[in-house]
Enzyme design. Sequence first.
Site, PDB file in Angstrom:
ATOM      1  N   ASP A  67       0.825  -1.208   0.000  1.00 45.50           N
ATOM      2  CA  ASP A  67       0.000   0.000   0.000  1.00 45.50           C
ATOM      3  C   ASP A  67       0.860   1.259   0.000  1.00 45.50           C
ATOM      4  O   ASP A  67       2.076   1.200   0.183  1.00 45.50           O
ATOM      5  CB  ASP A  67      -0.968  -0.016   1.197  1.00 45.50           C
ATOM      6  CG  ASP A  67      -0.297  -0.407   2.515  1.00 45.50           C
ATOM      7  OD1 ASP A  67       0.947  -0.364   2.579  1.00 45.50           O
ATOM      8  OD2 ASP A  67      -1.007  -0.753   3.471  1.00 45.50           O
ATOM      9  N   ASN A 136      -7.588  -3.138  14.128  1.00 44.33           N
ATOM     10  CA  ASN A 136      -8.980  -3.419  13.742  1.00 44.33           C
ATOM     11  C   ASN A 136      -9.054  -4.559  12.731  1.00 44.33           C
ATOM     12  O   ASN A 136     -10.084  -4.772  12.105  1.00 44.33           O
ATOM     13  CB  ASN A 136      -9.630  -2.149  13.162  1.00 44.33           C
ATOM     14  CG  ASN A 136      -8.921  -1.642  11.905  1.00 44.33           C
ATOM     15  OD1 ASN A 136      -7.981  -2.272  11.426  1.00 44.33           O
ATOM     16  ND2 ASN A 136      -9.372  -0.519  11.390  1.00 44.33           N
ATOM     17  N   HIS A 138      -7.187  -4.809   9.982  1.00 48.35           N
ATOM     18  CA  HIS A 138      -6.897  -4.505   8.578  1.00 48.35           C
ATOM     19  C   HIS A 138      -5.597  -5.170   8.130  1.00 48.35           C
ATOM     20  O   HIS A 138      -4.678  -5.388   8.913  1.00 48.35           O
ATOM     21  CB  HIS A 138      -6.949  -3.003   8.277  1.00 48.35           C
ATOM     22  CG  HIS A 138      -5.796  -2.158   8.720  1.00 48.35           C
ATOM     23  ND1 HIS A 138      -5.969  -0.932   9.308  1.00 48.35           N
ATOM     24  CD2 HIS A 138      -4.471  -2.340   8.644  1.00 48.35           C
ATOM     25  CE1 HIS A 138      -4.786  -0.394   9.560  1.00 48.35           C
ATOM     26  NE2 HIS A 138      -3.855  -1.232   9.173  1.00 48.35           N
ATOM     27  N   GLU A 143      -9.566  -1.959   5.192  1.00 50.99           N
ATOM     28  CA  GLU A 143     -10.221  -1.671   6.465  1.00 50.99           C
ATOM     29  C   GLU A 143     -11.462  -2.558   6.628  1.00 50.99           C
ATOM     30  O   GLU A 143     -11.918  -3.179   5.665  1.00 50.99           O
ATOM     31  CB  GLU A 143     -10.636  -0.193   6.492  1.00 50.99           C
ATOM     32  CG  GLU A 143      -9.472   0.793   6.355  1.00 50.99           C
ATOM     33  CD  GLU A 143      -8.716   1.029   7.663  1.00 50.99           C
ATOM     34  OE1 GLU A 143      -8.688   0.124   8.526  1.00 50.99           O
ATOM     35  OE2 GLU A 143      -8.150   2.123   7.822  1.00 50.99           O
TER      36      GLU A 143
END
Length: 233
Positions: A67, A136, A138, A143
């Site tokens: 990313d 979380n 990801h 996400e």
Amino acid sequence: MNWQSFKSGDVLADHAAHILLTTIHQSPATVLALPTGRSPLGMYERVVNECEREYRCFRDVTTFNLDEYAGVPREHAGSYWTYMKRHLFDHVDIDPKNIHIPDGMAADLDAECRRYEEEIRAAGGLALTFLGLGRNGHIGFNEPGSPFDARTRVVELTPSTRAANAEFFPDGNVPSRAITMGIATILESRAIVLLASGAGKQEAIERLRSGSVDESFPASALRLHPNVTVLSA
Ligand code: GLP
């Protein structure tokens, strides 16, 4: 999934570096997907130490980063381009043309995402992907709620992810969007190694181990893959 837990982040990093280096030794022209964040730092440090002593360590290796932030120039101290140069690429003999990181400054970000997918395909697909794990759940910047069939695309970052990365943008301009490989792109990698260390990750690790496979927890997609190793500490 193959679970391996270690007594410290240092031992985990030794092991992760060993996996990376063994892969390169066995297959010098391998195609790697690489993560950023704090989790892989120890792995990169060890890989650099080994490769500085070795002839032709990364010479034929191709890399794709998972990313990159959108709207952040490469030269910015918080970009993943800068991170990768600082922690790996400036210290190994990788051929610059074999380094791939999404261009978050591209005029047409959607076209950039399609180009990235095409480059992965042209390289013969990902052989080995290293991943970090967001609190979380990801992976890359996928996400919660990311479809499991998503490919490389532009995503909005959640407030918690922006807060977790705010320290790299001391001027307060924390990016709100990024380009990330999609979960489908990641799942096509022939092997995957997930690195998760630290107290802040225990809840996410537990959910990955025993929770359901669900788009609300992106890392759970890894349970659908036949060759995943989770290194936790
Ligand atoms: C960042 C990256 C992810 C990384 C994650 C965890 O947002 N985009 O690829 O895995 O956060 O980072 P850390 O290892 O610093 O906890």
